[in-house]
Design an enzyme around this catalytic site. Structure first.
Site, mmCIF file in Angstrom:
data_model
loop_
_atom_site.group_PDB
_atom_site.id
_atom_site.type_symbol
_atom_site.label_atom_id
_atom_site.label_comp_id
_atom_site.label_asym_id
_atom_site.label_seq_id
_atom_site.Cartn_x
_atom_site.Cartn_y
_atom_site.Cartn_z
ATOM 1 N N SER A 69 110.628 49.515 40.042
ATOM 2 C CA SER A 69 111.721 49.211 40.971
ATOM 3 C C SER A 69 112.788 48.402 40.248
ATOM 4 O O SER A 69 112.537 47.287 39.778
ATOM 5 C CB SER A 69 111.185 48.412 42.163
ATOM 6 O OG SER A 69 112.272 47.825 42.850
ATOM 7 N N HIS B 285 112.711 53.785 40.895
ATOM 8 C CA HIS B 285 112.764 53.450 42.314
ATOM 9 C C HIS B 285 113.995 52.581 42.573
ATOM 10 O O HIS B 285 114.165 51.523 41.963
ATOM 11 C CB HIS B 285 111.482 52.703 42.696
ATOM 12 C CG HIS B 285 111.338 52.398 44.147
ATOM 13 N ND1 HIS B 285 110.875 53.312 45.068
ATOM 14 C CD2 HIS B 285 111.595 51.271 44.847
ATOM 15 C CE1 HIS B 285 110.846 52.759 46.268
ATOM 16 N NE2 HIS B 285 111.292 51.510 46.166
ATOM 17 N N ASP C 86 116.159 50.589 45.358
ATOM 18 C CA ASP C 86 116.095 49.966 46.681
ATOM 19 C C ASP C 86 117.484 49.718 47.227
ATOM 20 O O ASP C 86 118.213 48.866 46.734
ATOM 21 C CB ASP C 86 115.332 48.641 46.577
ATOM 22 C CG ASP C 86 113.857 48.863 46.295
ATOM 23 O OD1 ASP C 86 113.182 49.469 47.149
ATOM 24 O OD2 ASP C 86 113.393 48.458 45.215
ATOM 25 N N MET D 44 119.682 48.353 50.225
ATOM 26 C CA MET D 44 119.555 47.417 51.360
ATOM 27 C C MET D 44 120.932 47.094 51.919
ATOM 28 O O MET D 44 121.878 46.896 51.156
ATOM 29 C CB MET D 44 118.888 46.120 50.886
ATOM 30 C CG MET D 44 117.540 46.352 50.220
ATOM 31 S SD MET D 44 116.742 44.784 49.842
ATOM 32 C CE MET D 44 115.312 45.373 48.924
ATOM 33 N N HIS E 9 115.039 54.489 48.007
ATOM 34 C CA HIS E 9 114.370 53.904 49.173
ATOM 35 C C HIS E 9 115.441 53.244 50.031
ATOM 36 O O HIS E 9 115.934 52.170 49.704
ATOM 37 C CB HIS E 9 113.324 52.890 48.663
ATOM 38 C CG HIS E 9 112.603 52.142 49.736
ATOM 39 N ND1 HIS E 9 111.830 51.029 49.468
ATOM 40 C CD2 HIS E 9 112.522 52.351 51.077
ATOM 41 C CE1 HIS E 9 111.322 50.583 50.601
ATOM 42 N NE2 HIS E 9 111.721 51.354 51.590
ATOM 43 N N MET F 152 116.700 51.212 52.832
ATOM 44 C CA MET F 152 116.372 50.203 53.840
ATOM 45 C C MET F 152 117.670 49.870 54.555
ATOM 46 O O MET F 152 118.232 48.774 54.426
ATOM 47 C CB MET F 152 115.764 48.978 53.155
ATOM 48 C CG MET F 152 114.327 49.219 52.698
ATOM 49 S SD MET F 152 113.808 48.087 51.407
ATOM 50 C CE MET F 152 114.461 48.942 49.976
ATOM 51 N N MET G 142 104.701 50.641 53.127
ATOM 52 C CA MET G 142 105.169 49.336 52.636
ATOM 53 C C MET G 142 104.019 48.338 52.676
ATOM 54 O O MET G 142 103.356 48.177 53.707
ATOM 55 C CB MET G 142 106.316 48.808 53.507
ATOM 56 C CG MET G 142 107.650 49.506 53.324
ATOM 57 S SD MET G 142 108.262 49.578 51.631
ATOM 58 C CE MET G 142 108.353 47.832 51.189
ATOM 59 N N PHE H 279 112.712 42.107 49.582
ATOM 60 C CA PHE H 279 112.709 41.321 48.346
ATOM 61 C C PHE H 279 111.579 41.756 47.416
ATOM 62 O O PHE H 279 110.525 42.187 47.885
ATOM 63 C CB PHE H 279 112.542 39.825 48.661
ATOM 64 C CG PHE H 279 113.591 39.315 49.603
ATOM 65 C CD1 PHE H 279 114.825 38.892 49.138
ATOM 66 C CD2 PHE H 279 113.360 39.300 50.979
ATOM 67 C CE1 PHE H 279 115.811 38.452 50.017
ATOM 68 C CE2 PHE H 279 114.339 38.861 51.869
ATOM 69 C CZ PHE H 279 115.567 38.434 51.382
ATOM 70 N N ASP I 234 104.437 50.399 48.054
ATOM 71 C CA ASP I 234 105.561 49.597 47.544
ATOM 72 C C ASP I 234 105.444 48.156 48.018
ATOM 73 O O ASP I 234 105.502 47.893 49.221
ATOM 74 C CB ASP I 234 106.866 50.233 48.053
ATOM 75 C CG ASP I 234 108.123 49.552 47.537
ATOM 76 O OD1 ASP I 234 108.024 48.643 46.692
ATOM 77 O OD2 ASP I 234 109.219 49.955 47.990
ATOM 78 N N GLY J 213 104.306 44.117 46.037
ATOM 79 C CA GLY J 213 103.216 43.214 45.671
ATOM 80 C C GLY J 213 102.086 43.836 44.882
ATOM 81 O O GLY J 213 100.973 43.320 44.877
ATOM 82 N N SER K 266 108.454 43.315 40.226
ATOM 83 C CA SER K 266 108.260 42.092 39.438
ATOM 84 C C SER K 266 107.108 42.205 38.448
ATOM 85 O O SER K 266 107.174 41.605 37.374
ATOM 86 C CB SER K 266 108.049 40.900 40.370
ATOM 87 O OG SER K 266 107.095 41.198 41.347
HETATM 88 C C1 DX5 Z 1 110.907 45.583 48.652
HETATM 89 C C2 DX5 Z 1 111.253 46.777 47.839
HETATM 90 C C3 DX5 Z 1 110.396 46.966 46.660
HETATM 91 C C4 DX5 Z 1 110.410 45.813 45.695
HETATM 92 C C5 DX5 Z 1 109.052 45.755 45.092
HETATM 93 O O1 DX5 Z 1 111.637 45.596 49.813
HETATM 94 O O2 DX5 Z 1 111.172 47.952 48.626
HETATM 95 O O3 DX5 Z 1 110.645 48.199 46.008
HETATM 96 O O4 DX5 Z 1 111.362 45.911 44.670
HETATM 97 O O5 DX5 Z 1 108.972 44.636 44.295
HETATM 98 P P1 DX5 Z 1 107.566 43.983 43.908
HETATM 99 O O6 DX5 Z 1 106.784 45.033 43.172
HETATM 100 O O7 DX5 Z 1 107.942 42.826 43.058
HETATM 101 O O8 DX5 Z 1 106.900 43.585 45.174
HETATM 102 ZN ZN ZN Z 2 111.246 49.916 47.545
#
Ligand code: DX5
Ligand code: ZN
Length: 223
Positions: free
Chosen positions: A7, A32, A34, A36, A65, A67, A136, A142, A174, A176, A197
């Site tokens: 990501s 990936h 994101d 937002m 993705h 959001m 999710m 985040f 996706d 953690g 991360s």
């Molecule tokens: C969160 C995102 C994820 C995020 C995952 O809203 O959809 O794609 O970047 O990041 P980690 O792997 O650090 O949880």
């Molecule tokens: Zn994502």
């Protein structure tokens, strides 16, 4: 086989070309992205312009993705910008079947995401019309949040739904995910693993991606 989707939310955008090249050379399967809007989730990232610019930096499929609220208003723009998979949230779509049909009509793969508090049953009447389910494992918004353990049960339910109703559909997780739990999400049925991360936060992102893949693909019991 397991697909790894780094990501870019966790990447350093001042070095984005180098960061993309790093994960691509380490064998990433998707990038990936994101998106937002500060409404559906409490954070703002980027839109089609940035994705279009990044498109020139990589040959990997772009896994967008979304959001965002009212994603149907923007899916054509994201497709034009180079998104290969476009995933929308159940919670953001009143007419979900119409949105996924639109995504497919544009030549992209259609994905549907569910938040941690949304049951897998919400996919029952759309599973035959989609190419990817995204479970999710954190509340979206985040990078760097803690994996919610209830996700494993949901992945197993999504895996069962996919296997009986649409075996070609991909199952993505996706949020953690890292060394500690990648084996568990694979055992629960995930085949596309998004990681922000744990890859870009590592001292050696390429080495970390390879190590994570090894853990994901190790036979259960040997991880
Ligand atoms: C969160 C995102 C994820 C995020 C995952 O809203 O959809 O794609 O970047 O990041 P980690 O792997 O650090 O949880
Ligand atoms: Zn994502």
């Amino acid at each position: 086989m397991i697909k790894i989707a780094p990501s870019l939310l966790s990447a350093d955008f001042s070095q984005i070309a180098a960061q993309i090249a790093l994960v691509e050379s380490a064998g990433a399967d998707y990038l990936h992205l994101d998106v937002m809007d500060g409404r559906f989730v409490p954070n703002i990232t980027w839109g089609p312009k940035i994705i279009g610019d990044l498109r020139h930096l990589s040959k990997l499929p772009f896994d967008a993705h979304l959001m965002i609220e009212e994603p149907d208003r923007y899916v054509a723009d994201f497709r034009k910008a180079g998104a290969d998979i476009i995933t929308v949230h159940v919670e953001a779509c009143v007419h979900l079947q119409r949105v996924v049909a639109l995504v497919r009509s544009l030549g992209a793969k259609a994905g549907v995401a569910i938040n941690p508090s949304t049951p897998v049953e919400m996919l029952q009447d759309v599973i035959g019309d989609i190419d990817l389910v995204l479970v999710m494992s954190v509340n979206p918004g985040f990078s760097g949040q803690t994996f919610l353990p209830n996700t494993l049960k949901k992945l197993r339910a999504a895996r069962a739904l996919i296997d009986t109703r649409n075996p070609a559909c991909e199952l993505e997780v996706d949020g953690g995910v890292g060394r500690k739990n990648i084996g568990a999400v694979v055992a629960a049925g995930a085949r596309v693993i998004v990681m922000g991360s744990s890859i870009f936060g590592a001292a050696d992102p390429a080495g970390e991606l390879r190590a994570l893949r090894k853990l994901a693909e190790a036979p259960a019991g040997t991880r």
